[in-house]
Design an enzyme around this catalytic site. Structure first.
Site, PDB file in Angstrom:
ATOM      1  N   ASP A 102      64.601  10.581  30.023  1.00 10.00           N
ATOM      2  CA  ASP A 102      65.566  10.876  28.972  1.00 10.00           C
ATOM      3  C   ASP A 102      66.993  10.901  29.542  1.00 10.00           C
ATOM      4  O   ASP A 102      67.193  11.087  30.747  1.00 10.00           O
ATOM      5  CB  ASP A 102      65.284  12.247  28.337  1.00 10.00           C
ATOM      6  CG  ASP A 102      63.974  12.258  27.586  1.00 10.00           C
ATOM      7  OD1 ASP A 102      63.487  11.170  27.243  1.00 10.00           O
ATOM      8  OD2 ASP A 102      63.436  13.364  27.363  1.00 10.00           O
TER       9      ASP A 102
HETATM   10  N1  URA Z   1      59.362  14.352  29.538  1.00 11.75           N
HETATM   11  C1  URA Z   1      60.494  14.550  28.852  1.00 11.75           C
HETATM   12  O1  URA Z   1      60.530  15.308  27.884  1.00 11.75           O
HETATM   13  N2  URA Z   1      61.599  13.876  29.245  1.00 11.75           N
HETATM   14  C2  URA Z   1      61.622  13.030  30.300  1.00 11.75           C
HETATM   15  O2  URA Z   1      62.665  12.452  30.626  1.00 11.75           O
HETATM   16  C3  URA Z   1      60.423  12.841  31.011  1.00 11.75           C
HETATM   17  C4  URA Z   1      59.311  13.522  30.613  1.00 11.75           C
END
Ligand code: URA
Length: 230
Positions: A102
């Protein structure tokens, strides 16, 4: 692609020529004489007949990046910097990300032009553990442990997550190992307890661990040994 198909696709070789050339030991792949018509060749293989190079074989490239928060796991984005902007490499359009993170997540990101390698790393059937360091807004309770092992029902995907291993480090920090990579998976797992994830950092993917020498935004090529671990 099969070696015999690669050769017989070239206008100068009939299927019979290919068979004979292979039998006579005139064909080599990456410097090794090969007689097996079924041998798999790729765009990275150097293929020769006699002493003539028929395919140079482009270099396979593998990088480990310490993704900083605030950049997008995409090759292009109209608004924000992308992880590819952090790479000073030629032909970046040939590279892809093996396992996105993310926007605000930091940590280990693997980038390559080798689709087979990245599939081995990310396909759900290989079940490679991805380890995250998590900081949360609320306290992490002991009762979380059982739920992470049991699994969370994700209504959108209509599935229950596979057992995950949660290690509570202190009241607001934990290490979490998951074998899937569902959309916002970690945040949704903690969301079940109404506990917001404030910081998320990926430490490792299977046998590949983020190099502590890499500052956020820095990257390096993988070593041959690291490449072969996958
Ligand atoms: N889980 C999440 O919520 N975000 C990420 O970037 C990776 C795993």
């Amino acid at each position: 692609m099969r070696l015999d198909r690669f050769l017989s696709n070239l206008p100068r070789f009939s299927r019979k020529d290919v068979r004979l050339a292979l039998l006579a030991g005139r064909v080599s792949v990456d410097g090794q004489t090969l007689k097996d018509p079924l041998h798999e060749v790729r765009e990275f293989s150097q293929i020769m007949v006699d002493n003539e190079i028929l395919q140079t074989g482009k270099p396979a490239r593998y990088f480990m990046l310490h993704k900083p928060p605030g950049c997008v796991s995409a090759t292009t984005d109209p608004q924000h910097p992308t992880v590819l902007d952090l790479l000073q490499e030629p032909d970046k359009h040939e590279l892809h990300i093996a396992g996105r993170l993310d926007f605000n997540t930091s940590g280990l990101m693997l980038i390559t032009n080798d689709g087979q390698w990245s599939r081995r790393l990310t396909q759900p059937t290989t079940k490679l553990p991805k380890v995250y360091h998590v900081e949360t807004e609320q306290e992490i309770g002991e009762h979380y442990l059982e739920k992470f092992t049991e699994g969370f029902y994700f209504a959108f995907e209509e599935l229950t997550t596979l057992p995950a291993q949660l290690t509570i480090l202190d009241s607001h920090h934990a290490r979490l190992s998951i074998v899937e990579g569902r959309y916002h998976q970690v945040k949704r797992m903690f969301g079940f307890f109404d506990n917001k994830v404030l910081r998320l950092h990926r430490e490792s993917m299977g046998p590949l661990v983020l190099d502590p020498a890499l500052e956020p935004g820095q990257y390096r090529p993988l070593t041959p040994e690291e490449i072969h671990r996958i």
